[in-house]
Design an enzyme around this catalytic site. Structure first.
Site, PDB file in Angstrom:
ATOM      1  CB  VAL A  66      -1.140   0.068   1.172  1.00  0.00           C
ATOM      2  CG1 VAL A  66      -1.963  -1.050   1.002  1.00  0.00           C
ATOM      3  CG2 VAL A  66      -0.337  -0.038   2.479  1.00  0.00           C
ATOM      4  CG  ASN A  92      -7.444  -4.152   8.581  1.00  0.00           C
ATOM      5  OD1 ASN A  92      -7.876  -4.223   9.792  1.00  0.00           O
ATOM      6  ND2 ASN A  92      -6.616  -5.169   8.350  1.00  0.00           N
ATOM      7  CB  SER A 144      -4.906   3.327  17.107  1.00  0.00           C
ATOM      8  OG  SER A 144      -4.781   2.756  18.468  1.00  0.00           O
ATOM      9  CE1 TYR A 157      -0.100   1.110  14.727  1.00  0.00           C
ATOM     10  CE2 TYR A 157      -1.270   2.001  16.947  1.00  0.00           C
ATOM     11  CZ  TYR A 157      -1.056   0.976  15.630  1.00  0.00           C
ATOM     12  OH  TYR A 157      -2.410   0.464  15.483  1.00  0.00           O
ATOM     13  CB  ALA A 159       2.996  10.447  14.605  1.00  0.00           C
ATOM     14  CE  LYS A 161      -2.992   2.703  13.199  1.00  0.00           C
ATOM     15  NZ  LYS A 161      -3.595   2.187  11.931  1.00  0.00           N
TER      16      LYS A 161
END
Length: 249
Positions: A66, A92, A144, A157, A159, A161
């Site tokens: 992706v 996802n 999250s 992570y 940053a 989300k």
């Protein structure tokens, strides 16, 4: 009545964990599902996954990074050319590479941002072009609770989300007039592969921290994805919906 009858759904990270549960659930509800995943192992395992007898939909595994713009564009063009429509996208896919701020490497930061933030941007941009053209569609972004509250050792992570939440609100404003809905799902602590190596005492601590006193299950998140991609949520857009057992955003 199947809630996704005839719809074409793209689910990134769709061959394992929450994504796999969602891929199977969407197919059970009548969708043609493209489980987009970078893992050869997960895609191989997907071939052996069984759907219920008489399942009205199907799951098609397709390898995709992706974070690669050219690959994303090619995949989306191929899928759209095959079916003439893309009804929903579930962003996802995600990775972690944890370390405290003073110990985190630039490479670890970049890898998580590349997949968890840039990947969502690239997938959504490519799919949104098709949805604007057809004047309908639903995009569901996975953020999250960490994207709101932060978490020890997860600068990258958190940053990414948080960025996903910002993009969700922006795209809601840009795409709503074109009939395209954009929402985000914010899981709390959920029993996925990411927690498989966590010590039992830490799992117990997370359960105690959660008002419902347990971790979430992948199928519970998949059910929320399904709702937001179905016509049942036809007037819901621009929302960040927590599914966290009572932990507050």
């Amino acid at each position: 009545m199947n809630r996704m009858n005839g719809k074409v759904a793209l689910i990134t990270g769709g061959a394992a964990g929450i994504g796999l549960k969602a891929s199977k659930l969407f197919a059970e509800e009548g969708a043609i599902v493209y489980a987009l995943d970078i893992s050869d192992k997960a895609l191989d395992s997907l071939k052996n996954e069984k759907l219920s007898d008489g399942c009205p939909g199907r799951v098609i595994g397709k390898k995709l990074d992706v974070s690669c713009a050219a690959d994303v564009e090619k995949a989306v063009e191929e899928i759209f050319a095959t079916h003439g429509r893309i009804d929903c996208l579930v962003n996802n896919a995600g990775i972690t590479s944890d370390a405290q701020l003073i110990k985190m490497t630039e490479d670890a930061f970049d890898r998580v941002i590349k997949v968890n933030l840039k990947g969502v941007f690239l997938m959504s941009q490519a799919v949104a072009r098709k949805m604007v053209e057809q004047e309908f569609g639903s995009i569901v972004n996975t953020t999250s609770i960490v994207g709101v509250q932060g978490n020890f050792g997860q600068t990258n992570y958190s940053a990414a989300k948080a960025g996903v939440i910002g993009m969700t609100y922006t795209w809601m404003r840009e795409l709503g007039r074109k009939g395209v809905r954009v929402n985000a799902v914010a899981p709390g602590y959920t029993m996925t592969e990411m927690l498989a190596t966590v010590p039992e005492k830490v799992i117990r601590m997370l359960e105690e921290k959660t008002p419902m006193q347990r971790l979430g299950q992948p199928e519970e998140v998949a059910q929320l994805y399904l709702f937001l991609c179905s016509d049942e949520s036809s007037y819901i857009t621009g929302q960040v919906i927590g599914i966290d057992g009572g932990l507050k955003l």
